[in-house]
Design a protein around this motif. Structure first.
Motif, PDB file in Angstrom:
ATOM      1  N   LEU A  70       0.846  -1.188   0.000  1.00  0.00           N
ATOM      2  CA  LEU A  70       0.000   0.000   0.000  1.00  0.00           C
ATOM      3  C   LEU A  70       0.885   1.243   0.000  1.00  0.00           C
ATOM      4  CD1 LEU A  70      -2.576  -1.079   2.704  1.00  0.00           C
ATOM      5  CD2 LEU A  70      -3.218  -0.312   0.404  1.00  0.00           C
ATOM      6  N   PHE A  71       0.442   2.295  -0.638  1.00  0.00           N
ATOM      7  CA  PHE A  71       1.150   3.562  -0.502  1.00  0.00           C
ATOM      8  C   PHE A  71       1.031   4.022   0.954  1.00  0.00           C
ATOM      9  CE2 PHE A  71       0.130   3.983  -5.133  1.00  0.00           C
ATOM     10  CZ  PHE A  71       1.434   4.078  -5.592  1.00  0.00           C
ATOM     11  N   ALA A  95       5.850  -1.506  -7.598  1.00  0.00           N
ATOM     12  CA  ALA A  95       6.718  -2.110  -6.591  1.00  0.00           C
ATOM     13  C   ALA A  95       6.376  -3.582  -6.400  1.00  0.00           C
ATOM     14  CB  ALA A  95       6.590  -1.364  -5.268  1.00  0.00           C
ATOM     15  N   LEU A  96       5.091  -3.912  -6.417  1.00  0.00           N
ATOM     16  CA  LEU A  96       4.680  -5.314  -6.269  1.00  0.00           C
ATOM     17  C   LEU A  96       5.138  -6.135  -7.464  1.00  0.00           C
ATOM     18  CD1 LEU A  96       3.179  -7.537  -4.780  1.00  0.00           C
ATOM     19  CD2 LEU A  96       1.053  -6.732  -5.839  1.00  0.00           C
ATOM     20  N   ALA A  97       4.993  -5.597  -8.662  1.00  0.00           N
ATOM     21  CA  ALA A  97       5.440  -6.310  -9.856  1.00  0.00           C
ATOM     22  C   ALA A  97       6.952  -6.535  -9.825  1.00  0.00           C
ATOM     23  CB  ALA A  97       5.047  -5.543 -11.112  1.00  0.00           C
ATOM     24  N   SER A  98       7.709  -5.534  -9.385  1.00  0.00           N
ATOM     25  CA  SER A  98       9.167  -5.674  -9.283  1.00  0.00           C
ATOM     26  C   SER A  98       9.547  -6.721  -8.242  1.00  0.00           C
ATOM     27  CB  SER A  98       9.805  -4.328  -8.922  1.00  0.00           C
ATOM     28  OG  SER A  98       9.602  -3.386  -9.949  1.00  0.00           O
ATOM     29  N   ARG A 108      18.680 -14.008  -3.906  1.00  0.00           N
ATOM     30  CA  ARG A 108      18.984 -14.728  -2.664  1.00  0.00           C
ATOM     31  C   ARG A 108      18.222 -14.163  -1.471  1.00  0.00           C
ATOM     32  NH1 ARG A 108      25.285 -15.694  -1.799  1.00  0.00           N
ATOM     33  NH2 ARG A 108      24.355 -16.898  -0.103  1.00  0.00           N
ATOM     34  N   GLU A 109      17.969 -12.858  -1.507  1.00  0.00           N
ATOM     35  CA  GLU A 109      17.249 -12.206  -0.413  1.00  0.00           C
ATOM     36  C   GLU A 109      16.122 -11.350  -0.976  1.00  0.00           C
ATOM     37  OE1 GLU A 109      20.688 -11.622   3.014  1.00  0.00           O
ATOM     38  OE2 GLU A 109      20.207  -9.956   1.667  1.00  0.00           O
ATOM     39  N   LEU A 110      15.031 -11.305  -0.231  1.00  0.00           N
ATOM     40  CA  LEU A 110      13.896 -10.490  -0.629  1.00  0.00           C
ATOM     41  C   LEU A 110      13.699  -9.367   0.380  1.00  0.00           C
ATOM     42  CD1 LEU A 110      11.381 -13.361  -1.462  1.00  0.00           C
ATOM     43  CD2 LEU A 110      12.775 -12.060  -3.079  1.00  0.00           C
ATOM     44  N   HIS A 111      13.494  -8.164  -0.108  1.00  0.00           N
ATOM     45  CA  HIS A 111      13.231  -7.015   0.758  1.00  0.00           C
ATOM     46  C   HIS A 111      11.710  -6.800   0.757  1.00  0.00           C
ATOM     47  CE1 HIS A 111      17.462  -5.635   1.306  1.00  0.00           C
ATOM     48  NE2 HIS A 111      17.603  -6.425   0.239  1.00  0.00           N
ATOM     49  N   VAL A 112      11.110  -7.131   1.881  1.00  0.00           N
ATOM     50  CA  VAL A 112       9.656  -7.185   1.978  1.00  0.00           C
ATOM     51  C   VAL A 112       9.130  -5.980   2.766  1.00  0.00           C
ATOM     52  CG1 VAL A 112       7.678  -8.556   2.726  1.00  0.00           C
ATOM     53  CG2 VAL A 112       9.776  -9.716   1.951  1.00  0.00           C
TER      54      VAL A 112
END
Length: 238
Positions: A70-71, A95-98, A108-112
């Motif tokens: 969400l913004f 951002a969600l698509a990226s 290797r890592e996801l920035h959530v």
């Protein structure tokens, strides 16, 4: 720990079968879960994660909520979208698509990004999550990702039941005086019920009928819930 609904075991088996099949990207198996506010998307995601991580053949599974995409409240306010929170335009779809691209690419890592239900806003810093074997993305409007995920699920129920569950959850959060909901603690039961009904009629129901339900036919699997919140049927779509 939540006890998985036995009816979801077949869905977990389907995910395992699909995971074993060749796919066109090197990253995690990506599963999306969509449905109305309060229908039980996060609960369904947690149950499936628990089933997938159970032996034999345990699969490391992580769950991500689209709430984090969400913004921020500041951006929503600047764009005049404060009362449209939860509608498609309130999400950072790029951002969600990226993020999904990063998962499919096998980073290797996801920035959530993380959403706080206490502050009712997106937190400033994301959390770092190691790439799992299965990534579950649950939240509103995730069927917009149907063409790029490996399996998509829609959680369905009668609207009267969903509104009742929404109202019950609202009362639970108010009773807990948790963050944002503490401001409603002074309401008597009748006023709180009227308020929850108004939110449903003016925000959640229009969102459901205009933007969520029309995408139901895009789902690979429809999980239909009964009035007691248990799974009444699982429909595998062609």
């Amino acid at each position: 720990m939540i006890t998985p609904d036995p009816a979801l075991r077949g869905v977990a088996d389907l995910i395992r079968d699909r995971d074993r099949a060749p796919r066109q990207h090197p990253g995690a198996f990506v599963l999306s879960i969509d449905g109305s506010v309060a229908v039980g998307k996060s609960t369904t995601a947690a149950m499936l994660a628990q089933l997938l991580e159970a032996p034999p053949g345990a699969l490391d599974t992580a769950v991500v909520s689209t709430d984090g995409f969400l913004f921020s409240n500041r951006v929503l306010d600047e764009r005049g979208l404060t009362m449209r929170k939860g509608f498609p335009e309130s999400y950072d779809r790029d951002a969600l698509a990226s993020f999904v691209d990063a998962v499919r690419d096998g980073r290797r890592e996801l920035h959530v990004p993380v959403y706080s239900h206490d502050s009712y806003d997106v937190l400033p810093d994301p959390v770092v999550v190691p790439m799992p074997h299965v990534l579950v993305i649950e939240g509103l409007h995730t069927l917009g990702l149907a063409d790029v995920v490996d399996l998509s699920i829609y959680v369905d129920a009668d609207e009267a039941d969903i509104e009742r569950w929404y109202t019950e959850r609202f009362f639970e959060l108010v009773a807990a005086r948790a963050g944002f909901y503490a401001q409603f603690a002074s309401m008597d039961d009748a006023t709180a019920t009227d308020f929850a009904h108004a939110v449903w009629e003016e925000i959640n129901s229009p969102n459901l009928h205009e933007f969520i339900l029309p995408n139901r036919d895009r789902a690979d699997v429809v999980v239909r819930k009964g009035s007691d919140h248990t799974v009444a049927d699982v429909i595998l779509r062609d």
